[in-house]
Design a protein around this motif. Structure first.
Motif, PDB file in Angstrom:
ATOM      1  N   GLU A  28     -12.333 -35.341 -23.362  1.00  0.00           N
ATOM      2  CA  GLU A  28     -13.414 -35.176 -24.341  1.00  0.00           C
ATOM      3  C   GLU A  28     -14.236 -36.461 -24.491  1.00  0.00           C
ATOM      4  O   GLU A  28     -15.462 -36.433 -24.355  1.00  0.00           O
ATOM      5  N   THR A  34     -15.391 -30.403 -23.484  1.00  0.00           N
ATOM      6  CA  THR A  34     -15.074 -29.809 -24.779  1.00  0.00           C
ATOM      7  C   THR A  34     -13.818 -28.963 -24.609  1.00  0.00           C
ATOM      8  O   THR A  34     -13.710 -28.210 -23.634  1.00  0.00           O
ATOM      9  N   THR A  35     -12.895 -29.084 -25.541  1.00  0.00           N
ATOM     10  CA  THR A  35     -11.690 -28.255 -25.493  1.00  0.00           C
ATOM     11  C   THR A  35     -12.046 -26.861 -25.978  1.00  0.00           C
ATOM     12  O   THR A  35     -12.556 -26.696 -27.081  1.00  0.00           O
ATOM     13  N   ARG A  50     -16.955 -28.533 -19.263  1.00  0.00           N
ATOM     14  CA  ARG A  50     -18.253 -29.203 -19.369  1.00  0.00           C
ATOM     15  C   ARG A  50     -19.183 -28.493 -18.404  1.00  0.00           C
ATOM     16  O   ARG A  50     -18.921 -28.460 -17.202  1.00  0.00           O
TER      17      ARG A  50
END
Length: 125
Positions: A28, A34-35, A50
């Motif tokens: 991140e 982004t998780t 991503r």
């Protein structure tokens, strides 16, 4: 109905070490992912994304496996990504992985994640 199969994106499952929080934070904070999913508490598997690149992080502290795991992500504007990642910490760029044009027609660089996995970002030139 004679439609040939078409392959799409690949989503590797990679060893993330024993500290999943550290792995997720790296993807991140350093790589801009982004998780989008986490499994279990404490986390044993997570999916980070991503743009079109999606990676499954699997809790696994086998350093031999991690250090022999490598994959490539195609990028548009690889020079800008290289600059972005350098600004977030030079230590993650592989010692032999600075941005360069390769004889096979790719401009690429490589990073090492906290578990030891090598990720090469490349752009066809």
């Amino acid at each position: 109905m004679n439609n040939p199969p078409v392959l799409g994106n690949i989503s590797p499952i990679i060893p993330a070490g024993s500290d999943m929080e550290k792995a997720i934070e790296f993807y991140e904070q350093k790589l801009g992912f982004t998780t989008i999913y986490q499994e279990d508490e404490p986390v044993t598997m997570a999916i980070v994304k991503r743009d079109s690149a999606e990676i499954f992080l699997q809790q696994n502290d086998d350093t031999y496996l991690a250090e022999w795991t490598t994959f490539r992500i195609q990028v548009k504007h690889v020079e800008q990504l290289y600059e972005e990642l350098q600004n977030k910490g030079r230590g993650m760029i592989h010692p032999n992985g600075q941005l360069q044009t390769k004889p096979w027609g790719m401009k690429e660089f490589a990073v090492i994640d906290p578990a030891g996995v090598c990720i090469t970002f490349f752009e066809e030139i």
